[in-house]
Design an enzyme around this catalytic site. Structure first.
Site, PDB file in Angstrom:
ATOM      1  N   LYS A  91       0.818  -1.223   0.000  1.00 35.07           N
ATOM      2  CA  LYS A  91       0.000   0.000   0.000  1.00 35.07           C
ATOM      3  C   LYS A  91       0.853   1.276   0.000  1.00 35.07           C
ATOM      4  O   LYS A  91       0.358   2.340  -0.337  1.00 35.07           O
ATOM      5  CB  LYS A  91      -0.969   0.015   1.176  1.00 35.07           C
ATOM      6  CG  LYS A  91      -0.348   0.100   2.543  1.00 35.07           C
ATOM      7  CD  LYS A  91      -1.427   0.029   3.625  1.00 35.07           C
ATOM      8  CE  LYS A  91      -0.845   0.071   5.021  1.00 35.07           C
ATOM      9  NZ  LYS A  91      -0.156   1.323   5.345  1.00 35.07           N
ATOM     10  N   ASP A  92       2.136   1.153   0.372  1.00 33.14           N
ATOM     11  CA  ASP A  92       3.029   2.318   0.365  1.00 33.14           C
ATOM     12  C   ASP A  92       3.745   2.507  -0.961  1.00 33.14           C
ATOM     13  O   ASP A  92       4.439   3.523  -1.151  1.00 33.14           O
ATOM     14  CB  ASP A  92       4.104   2.172   1.461  1.00 33.14           C
ATOM     15  CG  ASP A  92       3.527   2.179   2.861  1.00 33.14           C
ATOM     16  OD1 ASP A  92       2.438   2.773   3.050  1.00 33.14           O
ATOM     17  OD2 ASP A  92       4.151   1.592   3.759  1.00 33.14           O
ATOM     18  N   ARG A 151      -7.654   8.525   4.028  1.00 39.28           N
ATOM     19  CA  ARG A 151      -8.701   7.558   3.661  1.00 39.28           C
ATOM     20  C   ARG A 151      -9.464   7.095   4.897  1.00 39.28           C
ATOM     21  O   ARG A 151     -10.705   7.087   4.912  1.00 39.28           O
ATOM     22  CB  ARG A 151      -8.052   6.353   2.957  1.00 39.28           C
ATOM     23  CG  ARG A 151      -9.002   5.177   2.740  1.00 39.28           C
ATOM     24  CD  ARG A 151      -8.234   3.921   2.316  1.00 39.28           C
ATOM     25  NE  ARG A 151      -7.275   3.495   3.321  1.00 39.28           N
ATOM     26  CZ  ARG A 151      -7.561   2.759   4.384  1.00 39.28           C
ATOM     27  NH1 ARG A 151      -8.808   2.358   4.601  1.00 39.28           N
ATOM     28  NH2 ARG A 151      -6.624   2.412   5.247  1.00 39.28           N
ATOM     29  N   ARG A 152      -8.733   6.717   5.933  1.00 40.57           N
ATOM     30  CA  ARG A 152      -9.396   6.280   7.165  1.00 40.57           C
ATOM     31  C   ARG A 152     -10.156   7.440   7.799  1.00 40.57           C
ATOM     32  O   ARG A 152     -11.281   7.263   8.277  1.00 40.57           O
ATOM     33  CB  ARG A 152      -8.364   5.728   8.153  1.00 40.57           C
ATOM     34  CG  ARG A 152      -7.759   4.398   7.737  1.00 40.57           C
ATOM     35  CD  ARG A 152      -6.695   3.945   8.737  1.00 40.57           C
ATOM     36  NE  ARG A 152      -6.076   2.696   8.305  1.00 40.57           N
ATOM     37  CZ  ARG A 152      -4.790   2.413   8.415  1.00 40.57           C
ATOM     38  NH1 ARG A 152      -3.959   3.313   8.942  1.00 40.57           N
ATOM     39  NH2 ARG A 152      -4.302   1.251   8.010  1.00 40.57           N
ATOM     40  N   ARG A 154       1.082  10.532  13.777  1.00 40.92           N
ATOM     41  CA  ARG A 154       2.187   9.824  13.136  1.00 40.92           C
ATOM     42  C   ARG A 154       2.816   8.888  14.156  1.00 40.92           C
ATOM     43  O   ARG A 154       2.496   8.917  15.328  1.00 40.92           O
ATOM     44  CB  ARG A 154       3.248  10.813  12.632  1.00 40.92           C
ATOM     45  CG  ARG A 154       2.878  11.613  11.408  1.00 40.92           C
ATOM     46  CD  ARG A 154       2.875  10.819  10.115  1.00 40.92           C
ATOM     47  NE  ARG A 154       4.093  10.034   9.915  1.00 40.92           N
ATOM     48  CZ  ARG A 154       5.222  10.503   9.397  1.00 40.92           C
ATOM     49  NH1 ARG A 154       5.311  11.778   9.052  1.00 40.92           N
ATOM     50  NH2 ARG A 154       6.256   9.709   9.220  1.00 40.92           N
ATOM     51  N   ARG A 190       1.510   4.714  18.432  1.00 40.66           N
ATOM     52  CA  ARG A 190       0.085   5.044  18.253  1.00 40.66           C
ATOM     53  C   ARG A 190      -0.772   4.366  19.317  1.00 40.66           C
ATOM     54  O   ARG A 190      -1.682   4.984  19.877  1.00 40.66           O
ATOM     55  CB  ARG A 190      -0.360   4.633  16.845  1.00 40.66           C
ATOM     56  CG  ARG A 190       0.355   5.413  15.749  1.00 40.66           C
ATOM     57  CD  ARG A 190      -0.112   5.008  14.364  1.00 40.66           C
ATOM     58  NE  ARG A 190       0.751   5.603  13.340  1.00 40.66           N
ATOM     59  CZ  ARG A 190       0.322   6.002  12.149  1.00 40.66           C
ATOM     60  NH1 ARG A 190      -0.943   5.876  11.822  1.00 40.66           N
ATOM     61  NH2 ARG A 190       1.164   6.526  11.287  1.00 40.66           N
ATOM     62  N   CYS A 224      -0.578   6.999  -2.553  1.00 40.45           N
ATOM     63  CA  CYS A 224      -0.924   6.068  -1.482  1.00 40.45           C
ATOM     64  C   CYS A 224      -1.541   6.762  -0.271  1.00 40.45           C
ATOM     65  O   CYS A 224      -2.102   6.103   0.595  1.00 40.45           O
ATOM     66  CB  CYS A 224       0.299   5.258  -1.065  1.00 40.45           C
ATOM     67  SG  CYS A 224       1.661   6.258  -0.413  1.00 40.45           S
TER      68      CYS A 224
END
Length: 321
Positions: free
Chosen positions: A78-79, A126-127, A144, A150, A252
């Site tokens: 995905k990156d 997106r999230r 980040r 996180r 991305c």
């Protein structure tokens, strides 16, 4: 023969790269060593969309391949930018794992159970957009950091102060289920978000093993191990997803979700393009039977055209894409 396997230095990257390296070594009767590469995304701070988004985690790994500092590089697919990297090719996409996003919340709460005004962290536009669409009453916070950093920001989740001054300041975070599983952190998941609520990023849950074009065709033990490690169904699905992303000319970090699956011999692709605030979501679905690589590429492009005709370009421009 010892293969040099390039990886980012984060715990997640090293964990997933080690899995790949061990599989390739076993498949080709090879030895391996990890080569840790510091990428731009590991150094620069701030939201991904502002520091470049596309390619910030992959460019340095690709440079290491081209400079012959490693023989293969392992990326979270995905990156990886959708454009062709001259002299390189994705030689293997192993079996894809869980594609879903995961909510990690205080007190075992689900998305529906979070109180109004709850602070939910994510670094993904997106999230963020899909969270706002599902729960407009939440306070979505840009964050980040690595997975443990996180998780450390959620009240009562880990008991460790991972970020000075920012410990336990959130009610929940949203992370990729695949990364949590690879790191053994699934005990913190309070809900796996169904794709009907949150479509994943194109390529989410999949890894890409990249090497120099000449090495993939060299007929060596490494080339054979790479070919054997490739999973046809996973490659087909992510090919369609990345084709859609490429036609949308989105990176991305764009507010685009996509998920392709092979269902009873048919390749089905679903996608969503979001406005940053989640007030508008464009959904689309297309499918093709008995698909190969060319059909998967065409499928992604066709669905992208459908979404563009509905105004997807305007929504992405609002997010700076």
């Amino acid at each position: 023969m010892t293969i040099r396997v390039g990886t980012r230095a984060s715990a997640l990257a090293v964990t997933q790269t080690t899995t790949v390296a061990e599989a390739l070594a076993a498949g080709g009767a090879l030895e391996y060593e990890l080569v840790r590469i510091k990428t731009e995304g590991d150094v620069l701070k701030g939201p991904l969309a502002q520091i470049g988004g596309t390619g910030v985690f992959t460019a340095a790994l690709r440079e290491a391949l081209l400079d012959d500092r490693c023989d293969v590089a392992v990326h979270s697919l995905k990156d990886l930018p959708t454009g062709v990297a001259e002299g390189l090719q994705i030689a293997a996409i192993p079996v894809r794992v869980d594609v879903r996003d995961a909510l990690c919340a205080r007190d075992g709460l689900t998305l529906a159970e979070l109180p109004a005004g709850a602070r939910v962290g994510t670094g993904s536009p997106r999230r963020a957009a899909q969270l706002r669409a599902a729960r407009p009453d939440l306070d979505v916070v840009d964050i980040r950091g690595n997975v443990d950093t996180r998780l450390g920001r959620v009240k009562g989740l880990t008991g460790e102060a991972m970020v000075e001054g920012k410990h336990a300041d959130l009610d929940a975070v949203v992370l990729a289920a695949a990364g949590l599983a690879r790191l053994g952190r699934t005990q913190h998941v309070t809900e796996l978000l169904d794709p009907s609520v949150m479509l994943p990023a194109p390529g989410q849950g999949a890894l890409a093993v990249e090497c120099r074009v000449a090495d993939a065709a060299a007929g060596t033990a490494l080339a054979g191990a790479l070919a054997d490690y490739d999973d046809a169904e996973s490659r087909l699905a992510v090919t369609a997803e990345r084709s859609l992303l490429a036609r949308l000319e989105a990176g991305c970090s764009a507010p685009v979700g996509a998920l392709a699956r092979v269902e009873a011999g048919t390749l089905v692709l679903r996608a969503v393009v979001c406005s940053p605030d989640g007030s508008r979501l464009l959904h689309g679905e297309q499918q093709v039977q008995a698909a190969g690589a060319e059909e998967a590429v065409a499928l992604g492009a066709r669905l992208a055209e459908e979404l563009l005709a509905q105004g997807a370009g305007d929504l992405m421009s609002q997010a700076g894409h």
